[in-house]
Design a protein around this motif. Structure first.
Motif, short mmCIF file in Angstrom:
data_model
loop_
_atom_site.label_atom_id
_atom_site.label_comp_id
_atom_site.label_asym_id
_atom_site.label_seq_id
_atom_site.Cartn_x
_atom_site.Cartn_y
_atom_site.Cartn_z
N HIS A 51 0.77 -1.27 0.05
CA HIS A 51 -0.14 0.22 0.03
C HIS A 51 1.07 1.44 -0.01
N PRO A 78 -5.41 -1.24 4.44
CA PRO A 78 -4.48 -2.14 4.58
C PRO A 78 -5.10 -3.21 5.70
N GLU A 82 0.25 -5.88 6.31
CA GLU A 82 0.40 -5.65 4.95
C GLU A 82 1.43 -4.17 4.83
#
Length: 185
Positions: A51, A78, A82
């Protein structure tokens, strides 16, 4: 490009700031839905996602970290674990550890989506190509806004989007759409 466990998904600047009416008319109003669908399929397959979040140091900016509008949109929020790459310029590769993370994970190919087509998406896609990454840019999971040229003429968002995709395709990336990409997963 064959999608493998070494294909990373870059979601660029899918932030609430782009919901502000100051940007004006926009194309591809379904971009976030396509991003959300792609992200859910990507997660189901256990593929790597990154991201990207644009930040501004300017107080009052929609992208200032203290602004609610700096947050990710719900369809691209997210999950814990992540990676979130924070950037202060158009390219997700400048001033960040994105390239180092990708190379460290053995990622050689990328799927790119996000906002806006002619700014951070284009700049990041160009750099990815220059750095040797094989990438796919999703035409229906990106969007932009109307722009004004130097003579004050309004260029519709759909035309800005189309021209930028055309300039990237075949040179820095291959442009496709979400349905075709998912069909190859």
């Amino acid at each position: 490009m064959k999608i493998t466990a070494k294909t990373g998904l870059l979601l660029i600047d899918v932030q609430k700031a782009f919901d502000d009416p100051k940007w004006g008319p926009r194309n591809n109003l379904h971009a976030e839905a396509n991003i959300g669908h792609l992200l859910s399929v990507w997660r189901e397959k256990g593929l790597p996602v990154f991201h990207i979040r644009h930040l501004s140091r300017k107080i009052g900016s929609l992208f200032h970290p203290d602004a609610d509008s700096c947050a990710f949109k719900p369809k691209a929020h997210p999950l814990k674990g992540e990676p979130i790459i924070e950037k202060y310029v158009n390219s997700a590769f400048i001033g960040t550890d994105l390239e180092e993370r990708l190379r460290g994970d053995g990622i050689q190919s990328l799927v790119i989506a996000g906002l806006t087509t002619d700014h951070c998406v284009s700049t990041t896609t160009r750099m990815a190509g220059n750095l040797g990454f094989d990438s796919r840019l999703l035409s229906d999971a990106t969007a932009t806004f109307d722009r004004e040229d130097l003579n004050g003429y309004r260029i519709p968002a759909a035309e800005v989007h189309r021209i930028h995709l055309a300039s990237l395709h075949g040179e820095f990336t291959q442009v496709t759409d979400t349905r075709n990409l998912i069909a190859h997963l």
